[in-house]
Design a protein around this motif. Structure first.
Motif, PDB file in Angstrom:
ATOM      1  N   GLY A 163       9.337  -1.346   9.810  1.00 54.11           N
ATOM      2  CA  GLY A 163       8.919  -0.696  11.061  1.00 54.11           C
ATOM      3  C   GLY A 163       7.487  -1.070  11.386  1.00 54.11           C
ATOM      4  O   GLY A 163       7.155  -1.407  12.529  1.00 54.11           O
ATOM      5  N   PHE A 164       6.652  -1.029  10.380  1.00 49.22           N
ATOM      6  CA  PHE A 164       5.261  -1.401  10.561  1.00 49.22           C
ATOM      7  C   PHE A 164       5.158  -2.859  10.996  1.00 49.22           C
ATOM      8  O   PHE A 164       4.406  -3.214  11.908  1.00 49.22           O
ATOM      9  N   ALA A 165       5.962  -3.715  10.361  1.00 53.86           N
ATOM     10  CA  ALA A 165       5.928  -5.138  10.696  1.00 53.86           C
ATOM     11  C   ALA A 165       6.278  -5.345  12.171  1.00 53.86           C
ATOM     12  O   ALA A 165       5.615  -6.079  12.896  1.00 53.86           O
ATOM     13  N   MET A 218       4.517  10.831   2.454  1.00 50.41           N
ATOM     14  CA  MET A 218       3.113  10.438   2.577  1.00 50.41           C
ATOM     15  C   MET A 218       2.953   9.040   3.162  1.00 50.41           C
ATOM     16  O   MET A 218       1.849   8.596   3.449  1.00 50.41           O
ATOM     17  N   ILE A 219       4.077   8.327   3.280  1.00 50.11           N
ATOM     18  CA  ILE A 219       3.989   6.950   3.748  1.00 50.11           C
ATOM     19  C   ILE A 219       3.432   6.899   5.166  1.00 50.11           C
ATOM     20  O   ILE A 219       2.586   6.073   5.493  1.00 50.11           O
ATOM     21  N   LYS A 220       3.871   7.848   5.992  1.00 49.78           N
ATOM     22  CA  LYS A 220       3.510   7.767   7.400  1.00 49.78           C
ATOM     23  C   LYS A 220       2.007   7.912   7.608  1.00 49.78           C
ATOM     24  O   LYS A 220       1.419   7.210   8.428  1.00 49.78           O
ATOM     25  N   GLU A 221       1.390   8.831   6.847  1.00 55.43           N
ATOM     26  CA  GLU A 221      -0.036   9.047   7.076  1.00 55.43           C
ATOM     27  C   GLU A 221      -0.832   7.785   6.767  1.00 55.43           C
ATOM     28  O   GLU A 221      -1.843   7.505   7.400  1.00 55.43           O
ATOM     29  N   VAL A 222      -0.375   7.017   5.778  1.00 57.03           N
ATOM     30  CA  VAL A 222      -1.071   5.773   5.447  1.00 57.03           C
ATOM     31  C   VAL A 222      -0.779   4.709   6.507  1.00 57.03           C
ATOM     32  O   VAL A 222      -1.677   3.995   6.970  1.00 57.03           O
ATOM     33  N   LEU A 223       0.489   4.620   6.913  1.00 62.95           N
ATOM     34  CA  LEU A 223       0.849   3.631   7.941  1.00 62.95           C
ATOM     35  C   LEU A 223       0.102   3.900   9.246  1.00 62.95           C
ATOM     36  O   LEU A 223      -0.329   2.967   9.926  1.00 62.95           O
ATOM     37  N   ASP A 224      -0.072   5.192   9.580  1.00 59.84           N
ATOM     38  CA  ASP A 224      -0.797   5.521  10.812  1.00 59.84           C
ATOM     39  C   ASP A 224      -2.212   4.946  10.780  1.00 59.84           C
ATOM     40  O   ASP A 224      -2.700   4.392  11.768  1.00 59.84           O
ATOM     41  N   VAL A 225      -2.852   5.081   9.620  1.00 63.70           N
ATOM     42  CA  VAL A 225      -4.207   4.530   9.490  1.00 63.70           C
ATOM     43  C   VAL A 225      -4.181   3.014   9.663  1.00 63.70           C
ATOM     44  O   VAL A 225      -5.030   2.424  10.349  1.00 63.70           O
ATOM     45  N   MET A 226      -3.156   2.393   9.070  1.00 66.82           N
ATOM     46  CA  MET A 226      -3.083   0.936   9.152  1.00 66.82           C
ATOM     47  C   MET A 226      -2.817   0.471  10.581  1.00 66.82           C
ATOM     48  O   MET A 226      -3.368  -0.533  11.037  1.00 66.82           O
ATOM     49  N   VAL A 227      -1.973   1.215  11.292  1.00 60.36           N
ATOM     50  CA  VAL A 227      -1.699   0.864  12.688  1.00 60.36           C
ATOM     51  C   VAL A 227      -2.978   0.982  13.515  1.00 60.36           C
ATOM     52  O   VAL A 227      -3.316   0.103  14.323  1.00 60.36           O
ATOM     53  N   GLY A 228      -3.729   2.086  13.243  1.00 57.85           N
ATOM     54  CA  GLY A 228      -4.987   2.263  13.965  1.00 57.85           C
ATOM     55  C   GLY A 228      -5.923   1.096  13.746  1.00 57.85           C
ATOM     56  O   GLY A 228      -6.586   0.614  14.675  1.00 57.85           O
ATOM     57  N   LEU A 229      -5.954   0.619  12.520  1.00 56.76           N
ATOM     58  CA  LEU A 229      -6.816  -0.504  12.172  1.00 56.76           C
ATOM     59  C   LEU A 229      -6.382  -1.763  12.926  1.00 56.76           C
ATOM     60  O   LEU A 229      -7.209  -2.514  13.454  1.00 56.76           O
ATOM     61  N   PRO A 270       0.797  -1.231   0.000  1.00 58.40           N
ATOM     62  CA  PRO A 270       0.000   0.000   0.000  1.00 58.40           C
ATOM     63  C   PRO A 270       0.828   1.279   0.000  1.00 58.40           C
ATOM     64  O   PRO A 270       0.311   2.328  -0.343  1.00 58.40           O
ATOM     65  N   THR A 271       2.098   1.194   0.346  1.00 51.52           N
ATOM     66  CA  THR A 271       2.884   2.440   0.421  1.00 51.52           C
ATOM     67  C   THR A 271       3.961   2.512  -0.654  1.00 51.52           C
ATOM     68  O   THR A 271       4.713   3.482  -0.712  1.00 51.52           O
ATOM     69  N   SER A 272       4.019   1.507  -1.530  1.00 51.20           N
ATOM     70  CA  SER A 272       5.141   1.462  -2.484  1.00 51.20           C
ATOM     71  C   SER A 272       5.080   2.534  -3.542  1.00 51.20           C
ATOM     72  O   SER A 272       6.094   2.908  -4.119  1.00 51.20           O
ATOM     73  N   ALA A 273       3.854   3.023  -3.853  1.00 53.12           N
ATOM     74  CA  ALA A 273       3.753   4.024  -4.910  1.00 53.12           C
ATOM     75  C   ALA A 273       3.691   5.438  -4.343  1.00 53.12           C
ATOM     76  O   ALA A 273       3.352   6.370  -5.059  1.00 53.12           O
ATOM     77  N   LEU A 274       3.984   5.592  -3.062  1.00 50.67           N
ATOM     78  CA  LEU A 274       3.807   6.900  -2.429  1.00 50.67           C
ATOM     79  C   LEU A 274       5.127   7.635  -2.268  1.00 50.67           C
ATOM     80  O   LEU A 274       6.186   7.018  -2.129  1.00 50.67           O
TER      81      LEU A 274
END
Lengths: 444, 266
Positions: free
Chosen positions: B222-224, B196-207, B188-192
């Protein structure tokens, strides 16, 4: 300012000044577009001379030397310009053909109903688009059919013997009911085999068959209108009937064929491909000729098809094949990701096509679709080959009339035909350009 | 990449084992094999994802990780083996496939938003047409999720007017509107752009914190570390190694895994 490297602070701001006079306005535009280099200047002059040389005689013929009034060929016998008096005298025939004079109001009513229905359809801001489209595609054709032909169509059964049921309309009704039941049976069988829910398709089918039955009933009613055979139709009436039916029928058919050709199902794909390639491989004249001359030879005795109807079917199928290829081009421009995005959300095939893929691809295909429509409109003139007198055919026929025979009659007729065709095609093209710009805005 | 992994090390892992069900299987793959023509892309894949579990799949490009998760909602067809999602086996039965896709959300590398629809329409399309939800209700739900991904003010714009990160957050919201039982993330973050990666990862962490079952193909280590219950390393169409994130990163067993980690973590 004088010391190298020193700082600079502006103490007074510069006001905006006018641009050099020869870079703006008409002079500026001409310098930029017509006389930017010596070669371009020469070309501009040469082309201007050519335009004057070519266009002046045209205007002299159509306007300056033209004959505007007159009762018969005397007016135009010695004319060196267009004989507009002849066009004026024949205009009703150019429009209605041999449609009985006392019944021509029916054609007018159909025409103005179409105009009233179409104008709000073409204005994007006008409300009730869905209802409007429904009217144009269902109610209007029935009204048009009844008014133009006179309705009171006598249906008669074909298979049930006369001795079983005597009034033929009743026989037809019974046969229709039987066929409907058979359709229901087959569709139920298919639903059951493919494991899909039956009730949904039943409702749709029932709706379609019921609506069709109502249409048939309406068409067979006697409204007291004098029947007018299609052999007596002519002129612009035939041109518009053929063109509009062709457009309305070929677009949905073309969409289905395009989807079929891109389908994963081998049989559907093969059938669509064969259909498209066969129709595209044959000239329209051949199609019309086959429909008019050959088809009756293959049909069983007693089965007759109206000549105009045969031409309509031929034109519609022919153009559907071209339409399919135009639409397929648009479909190919939609990235795979759009399909996957739709599938991942659980949309079914038809939902995905209707809501995601087609809205985007048809937008891309607008120039091609309008191109097809325009060539279809012009191709309607070919129906003269099977003895239908369309607008051009009617003009051609009238030019030989002894009453108006003169050296300029034929030429005037052709110029008039060209102007009318150009007006129709050019407005289609402009409307398409407007639509394209409008759709582009949403896309950004 | 290294910055993120350092940052994640400071954070405590958010994977309390309690939220993971021990009996309820969300996705199960048994001996799954897939070929593209002659090319064997997936080889004997066995994977069991429990409800509430967060799986991160990593590996070099061409290792079959995207193909693997695309098999879960049948965007790709497997030729051998068994895939059961939410109790339904994926076969040629189109109705089963549609049922599974309804319950499985997917977020793509290139967002795959529908450019001719507004953000709100993108989000309400499937609930209205697939779940047969009334329009008002669907819009309320869409606004709820757009709020959650922090872009409610963009609801009436078109995707083309948003930045990549915003588009990807819309894509996540669009999937959530279907109230899925499982979420798939395909890079999900490879094309960003990096910021902008962090804002997407934050949503994923929240989920993840809410206990969503997630299968993520990503290179964001880091996300892993932060959210995964399990990290799976794939190469050559096979699962080479899988372990809990701490052991996976600090003590990789297989040579191929060590090489891969040394290359991406510096």
């Amino acid at each position: 300012m004088n010391k190298p490297g020193s700082a600079f602070v502006r103490d007074s701001l510069l006001p905006a000044r006018a641009p050099p006079p020869n870079s703006v306005g008409i002079v500026g535009w001409m310098r930029q577009n017509l006389f930017s280099t010596p070669l371009n200047s020469v070309m501009t002059v040469v082309i201007l001379v050519f335009i004057v040389w070519a266009v002046t005689p045209f205007f002299r013929f159509t306007l300056v030397n033209a004959v505007w009034t007159g009762e018969d060929r005397q007016a135009c016998a010695t004319a060196t310009g267009a004989c507009w008096a002849y066009v004026k005298a024949y205009l009703p025939q150019f429009i209605y053909g041999r449609y009985p004079i006392g019944e021509r109001w029916r054609v007018d009513v159909v025409f103005w109903t179409l105009v009233v229905g179409l104008i709000p359809m073409l204005i994007p801001r006008a409300p009730y688009k869905r209802l409007n489209a429904l009217f144009l595609l269902t109610v209007f054709p029935v009204i048009a059919y009844i008014l133009l032909t006179g309705g009171h169509h006598q249906f008669s059964g074909r298979w049930i013997p006369n001795s079983w049921m005597s009034p033929s309309p009743l026989r037809f009704a019974v046969e229709y009911a039987l066929v409907s039941a058979a359709v229901f049976g087959v569709s139920t069988l298919f639903s059951w085999m493919s494991g899909r829910p039956i009730t949904g398709s039943w409702r749709t089918l029932g709706f379609i068959l019921g609506a069709f039955a109502i249409v048939l009933a309406l068409v067979s009613l006697d409204f007291g209108l004098v029947p007018v055979e299609t052999a007596n139709w002519g002129g612009l009436l035939v041109t518009l009937v053929v063109a509009i039916t062709g457009m309305v029928a070929s677009l949905p058919l073309g969409i289905l064929l395009a989807l079929g050709r891109r389908s994963n199902m081998p049989v559907v794909k093969l059938a669509s491909t064969i259909f498209i390639e066969v129709w595209r491989g044959v000239p329209l004249i051949t199609v019309l000729f086959m429909a008019s001359v050959m088809l009756p030879l293959f049909l069983p005795d007693g089965v007759t098809f109206d000549k105009l109807l045969r031409a309509l079917i031929g034109v519609a199928l022919f153009n559907a094949a071209y339409m399919a290829e135009t639409i397929r081009g648009g479909l190919q421009a939609i990235p795979r990701g759009q399909y996957e995005g739709a599938q991942a959300l659980g949309l079914g095939y038809w939902q995905m096509m209707r809501m995601i893929v087609l809205p985007q691809s048809l937008r891309i295909s607008v120039p091609g679709i309008v191109g097809s429509f325009i060539s279809l409109f012009k191709d309607t003139t070919l129906v003269i080959i099977i003895g239908l007198y369309d607008f051009l055919g009617q003009i051609q026929a009238s030019a030989n009339d002894a009453k108006w025979a003169s050296p300029v009659t034929g030429l005037t007729g052709y110029i008039f035909a060209a102007m009318v065709f150009w007006a129709f095609c050019f407005s289609m093209s402009r409307y398409a350009a407007y639509t394209e710009r409008r759709l582009d805005r949403g896309r950004r | 990449m290294s910055d993120l992994s350092v940052a994640a090390e400071e954070l405590p892992p958010v994977a309390p084992a309690l939220t993971v069900s021990s009996t309820d299987v969300a996705v199960e793959m048994v001996d799954v094999n897939k070929w593209y023509g002659e090319f064997h892309v997936l080889r004997d894949i066995n994977l069991k994802v429990m409800r509430g579990e967060r799986i991160v799949i990593c590996g070099p490009s061409g290792s079959g990780k995207s193909t693997l998760i695309r098999c879960v909602n049948r965007l790709e067809e497997h030729q051998k083996g068994q895939i059961v999602v939410d109790g339904k086996e994926l076969t040629n039965d189109l109705r089963k496939i549609d049922e599974v896709r309804r319950e499985v959300g997917m977020v793509f590398q290139h967002f795959n938003l529908f450019p001719h629809l507004t953000i709100l329409e993108n989000c309400t399309l499937a609930p209205i047409n697939v779940r047969k939800m009334p329009k008002r209700e669907a819009e309320d739900i869409a606004m709820h999720y757009l709020n959650r991904v922090k872009i409610p003010e963009q609801a009436n714009k078109y995707p083309g007017q948003l930045s990549g990160g915003q588009q990807q957050r819309v894509a996540i919201a669009r999937s959530l509107c279907m109230n899925p039982r499982v979420m798939l993330f395909d890079e999900p973050t490879s094309a960003l752009d990096p910021e902008m990666i962090k804002e997407v990862l934050d949503v994923m962490v929240g989920l993840a914190l809410e206990g969503m079952t997630m299968i993520c193909v990503t290179h964001e280590m880091g996300f892993a570390r932060q959210v995964a219950n399990r990290v799976i390393f794939m190469d050559g169409g096979q699962i080479i190694e899988q372990n809990d994130p701490v052991s996976f990163f600090t003590n990789p067993q297989h040579e191929r895994t060590k090489l891969f980690l040394s290359q991406i973590l510096h």
